[in-house]
Design a protein around this motif. Structure first.
Motif, PDB file in Angstrom:
ATOM      1  N   ARG A 171       0.834  -1.198   0.000  1.00 39.92           N
ATOM      2  CA  ARG A 171       0.000   0.000   0.000  1.00 39.92           C
ATOM      3  C   ARG A 171       0.869   1.248   0.000  1.00 39.92           C
ATOM      4  N   PRO A 172       0.470   2.289  -0.726  1.00 36.31           N
ATOM      5  CA  PRO A 172       1.210   3.564  -0.648  1.00 36.31           C
ATOM      6  C   PRO A 172       1.221   4.103   0.774  1.00 36.31           C
ATOM      7  N   ASP A 173       2.269   4.813   1.095  1.00 37.91           N
ATOM      8  CA  ASP A 173       2.381   5.381   2.435  1.00 37.91           C
ATOM      9  C   ASP A 173       1.335   6.473   2.636  1.00 37.91           C
ATOM     10  N   TRP A 174       1.103   6.817   3.919  1.00 40.96           N
ATOM     11  CA  TRP A 174       0.200   7.921   4.236  1.00 40.96           C
ATOM     12  C   TRP A 174       0.938   9.242   4.044  1.00 40.96           C
ATOM     13  N   GLN A 175       0.331  10.135   3.306  1.00 38.44           N
ATOM     14  CA  GLN A 175       0.928  11.455   3.102  1.00 38.44           C
ATOM     15  C   GLN A 175       0.520  12.354   4.259  1.00 38.44           C
ATOM     16  N   PHE A 176       1.491  13.033   4.855  1.00 42.88           N
ATOM     17  CA  PHE A 176       1.198  13.981   5.925  1.00 42.88           C
ATOM     18  C   PHE A 176       2.200  15.115   5.827  1.00 42.88           C
ATOM     19  N   GLY A 177       1.752  16.232   5.245  1.00 41.29           N
ATOM     20  CA  GLY A 177       2.661  17.359   5.029  1.00 41.29           C
ATOM     21  C   GLY A 177       3.795  16.952   4.105  1.00 41.29           C
ATOM     22  N   PRO A 178       5.035  17.202   4.506  1.00 41.91           N
ATOM     23  CA  PRO A 178       6.177  16.856   3.651  1.00 41.91           C
ATOM     24  C   PRO A 178       6.582  15.393   3.751  1.00 41.91           C
ATOM     25  N   GLU A 179       5.913  14.631   4.601  1.00 43.05           N
ATOM     26  CA  GLU A 179       6.316  13.253   4.877  1.00 43.05           C
ATOM     27  C   GLU A 179       5.395  12.232   4.204  1.00 43.05           C
ATOM     28  N   ASN A 180       6.000  11.091   3.809  1.00 46.44           N
ATOM     29  CA  ASN A 180       5.249   9.896   3.429  1.00 46.44           C
ATOM     30  C   ASN A 180       5.526   8.858   4.500  1.00 46.44           C
ATOM     31  N   LEU A 181       4.509   8.448   5.214  1.00 51.10           N
ATOM     32  CA  LEU A 181       4.698   7.637   6.408  1.00 51.10           C
ATOM     33  C   LEU A 181       4.248   6.200   6.196  1.00 51.10           C
ATOM     34  N   ASP A 182       5.122   5.237   6.535  1.00 52.11           N
ATOM     35  CA  ASP A 182       4.694   3.849   6.608  1.00 52.11           C
ATOM     36  C   ASP A 182       4.269   3.557   8.039  1.00 52.11           C
ATOM     37  N   TRP A 183       3.989   2.292   8.359  1.00 56.20           N
ATOM     38  CA  TRP A 183       3.514   1.934   9.700  1.00 56.20           C
ATOM     39  C   TRP A 183       4.510   2.393  10.764  1.00 56.20           C
ATOM     40  N   LYS A 184       5.804   2.128  10.531  1.00 57.04           N
ATOM     41  CA  LYS A 184       6.833   2.507  11.490  1.00 57.04           C
ATOM     42  C   LYS A 184       6.922   4.025  11.622  1.00 57.04           C
ATOM     43  N   GLY A 185       6.853   4.709  10.481  1.00 53.56           N
ATOM     44  CA  GLY A 185       6.915   6.172  10.501  1.00 53.56           C
ATOM     45  C   GLY A 185       5.736   6.780  11.218  1.00 53.56           C
ATOM     46  N   LEU A 186       4.592   6.111  11.116  1.00 50.88           N
ATOM     47  CA  LEU A 186       3.404   6.586  11.807  1.00 50.88           C
ATOM     48  C   LEU A 186       3.618   6.570  13.314  1.00 50.88           C
ATOM     49  N   ASP A 187       4.260   5.494  13.799  1.00 50.57           N
ATOM     50  CA  ASP A 187       4.544   5.382  15.235  1.00 50.57           C
ATOM     51  C   ASP A 187       5.547   6.436  15.704  1.00 50.57           C
ATOM     52  N   GLN A 188       6.381   6.931  14.773  1.00 49.49           N
ATOM     53  CA  GLN A 188       7.408   7.903  15.136  1.00 49.49           C
ATOM     54  C   GLN A 188       6.971   9.344  14.916  1.00 49.49           C
ATOM     55  N   LEU A 189       5.784   9.536  14.333  1.00 47.47           N
ATOM     56  CA  LEU A 189       5.290  10.884  14.055  1.00 47.47           C
ATOM     57  C   LEU A 189       4.980  11.610  15.360  1.00 47.47           C
ATOM     58  N   THR A 190       5.281  12.897  15.398  1.00 50.89           N
ATOM     59  CA  THR A 190       4.961  13.692  16.582  1.00 50.89           C
ATOM     60  C   THR A 190       3.465  13.649  16.867  1.00 50.89           C
ATOM     61  N   THR A 191       3.106  13.775  18.124  1.00 50.22           N
ATOM     62  CA  THR A 191       1.694  13.861  18.517  1.00 50.22           C
ATOM     63  C   THR A 191       1.329  15.267  18.971  1.00 50.22           C
ATOM     64  N   ASP A 192       2.282  16.198  18.906  1.00 58.88           N
ATOM     65  CA  ASP A 192       2.043  17.577  19.327  1.00 58.88           C
ATOM     66  C   ASP A 192       1.143  18.277  18.309  1.00 58.88           C
ATOM     67  N   PRO A 193      -0.026  18.773  18.710  1.00 60.68           N
ATOM     68  CA  PRO A 193      -0.957  19.395  17.756  1.00 60.68           C
ATOM     69  C   PRO A 193      -0.355  20.560  16.985  1.00 60.68           C
ATOM     70  N   ALA A 194       0.435  21.390  17.643  1.00 60.03           N
ATOM     71  CA  ALA A 194       1.028  22.543  16.965  1.00 60.03           C
ATOM     72  C   ALA A 194       2.006  22.099  15.879  1.00 60.03           C
ATOM     73  N   GLU A 195       2.788  21.063  16.157  1.00 63.76           N
ATOM     74  CA  GLU A 195       3.735  20.562  15.168  1.00 63.76           C
ATOM     75  C   GLU A 195       3.010  19.848  14.030  1.00 63.76           C
ATOM     76  N   LEU A 196       1.957  19.119  14.361  1.00 58.78           N
ATOM     77  CA  LEU A 196       1.156  18.463  13.326  1.00 58.78           C
ATOM     78  C   LEU A 196       0.502  19.497  12.407  1.00 58.78           C
ATOM     79  N   LEU A 197       0.027  20.590  12.985  1.00 58.86           N
ATOM     80  CA  LEU A 197      -0.561  21.658  12.182  1.00 58.86           C
ATOM     81  C   LEU A 197       0.492  22.289  11.281  1.00 58.86           C
ATOM     82  N   ARG A 198       1.696  22.467  11.801  1.00 53.26           N
ATOM     83  CA  ARG A 198       2.774  23.020  10.979  1.00 53.26           C
ATOM     84  C   ARG A 198       3.058  22.115   9.782  1.00 53.26           C
ATOM     85  N   LEU A 199       3.055  20.807  10.009  1.00 55.77           N
ATOM     86  CA  LEU A 199       3.290  19.861   8.914  1.00 55.77           C
ATOM     87  C   LEU A 199       2.166  19.943   7.876  1.00 55.77           C
TER      88      LEU A 199
END
Length: 310
Positions: A171-199
């Motif tokens: 499956r293609p990775d999940w796109q989130f801002g400048p990142e393409n996230l696989d399962w592992k990348g999803l676990d490493q993604l920040t959970t801070d709302p302000a940083e997520l909004l910036r992305l």
């Protein structure tokens, strides 16, 4: 003569008398007020109770969620009239206002109010998401109206048809801002709302989907943790252009709260279960171009972790 044409002894007609309390103009300007959510009601009643205590009045002065409508305002004492005014003002501030679909374009003022209401809902639903239990498993299962799909931790994608599993590649990775996230990348993604909004606000790359679509895809179709889902909902509250539609039914008849995000050529709509924060359905509608009028939707009957396919 209408219901509101009766004239009181003080010279006011009934409508004027009903609106003769502090906060009435703000309440009328905001539109029709629906019953408050349990969380908002608790917050509002706490303010009213505090005001009652300050005045030395026992109890809640008989106020309930329907007091503004059910109690004849013209018969209240000055003290209670002020309390009803507080309730009305607090109701508007709590984000309980909804707008009838008039079929016409909203004014700038109403559009801004709608955005604020969407923000209130998204911030509230982030709290619901954060309170969901954490889980894990070898596969992420999506029970859809078109069938069941499974995603492994290595991003292998499977579908089940007539009781048999078929591997459909990666499956293609999940796109989130400048990142393409696989399962592992999803676990490493920040959970801070302000940083997520910036992305999400990062300038789009070629063929990027909208920030609203990025967030919705992650919330509905990924094994994101409760903390990450809460952060994404809160980040969505900071996106400009997200509108609260209100209570609707999805294609299977389930009730949920709908949010919309319009772009130049399309409109995305997501329906969220306000009790669980689950994504019920996502609908994408082309509003311009060769595909104008074309609608696609994905309906999530259930999602969750599992250790086996089938």
């Amino acid at each position: 003569m209408t219901t509101y044409d009766h004239v009181e002894e003080n010279g006011m007609n009934e409508r004027a008398a009903l609106l003769d309390f502090p906060g009435a103009h703000e309440l009328a300007a905001a539109g029709r007020v629906e019953p408050l959510s349990e969380r908002a009601l608790t917050r509002v009643l706490a303010e009213v109770e505090a005001a009652v205590a300050a005045e030395g009045t026992a109890g809640r002065a008989g106020l309930t969620a329907g007091a503004v409508v059910a109690t004849p305002i013209r018969r209240l004492s000055g003290r209670r009239r002020a309390l009803v005014g507080l309730f009305a003002t607090a109701a508007v501030a709590a984000g309980a206002t909804t707008y009838a679909n008039s079929g016409t374009a909203p004014t700038n003022t109403r559009s801004e109010a709608r955005a604020e209401t969407a923000s209130v809902f998204l911030n509230d639903i982030s709290t619901v998401a954060a309170g969901r239990p954490a889980a894990s498993g070898k596969y992420w299962k999506m029970h859809l109206t078109i069938g069941d799909a499974y995603l492994s931790q290595s991003m292998d994608f499977y579908v089940v048809h007539n009781g048999k599993a078929y591997k459909k590649g990666r499956r293609p990775d999940w796109q989130f801002g400048p990142e393409n996230l696989d399962w592992k990348g999803l676990d490493q993604l920040t959970t801070d709302p302000a940083e997520l909004l910036r992305l999400l606000r990062t300038p789009p790359r070629p063929k990027s989907i909208s920030p609203f679509d990025q967030a919705t895809s992650l919330l509905g179709g990924s094994p994101a943790s409760p903390k990450l889902r809460a952060g994404v909902f809160k980040a969505m509250a900071g996106l400009k252009g997200v509108k609260l539609v209100g209570t609707v039914k999805d294609s299977t008849g389930r009730s949920g709260t709908a949010l919309e995000f319009a772009e130049a050529r399309s409109v995305g709509r997501v329906i969220v279960d306000p009790k669980t924060s689950s994504i019920l359905e996502y609908t994408f509608t082309w509003t311009a171009g060769a595909g104008k009028g074309k609608v696609t939707h994905q309906t999530f009957l259930s999602v969750g972790f599992t250790d086996k396919i089938g």
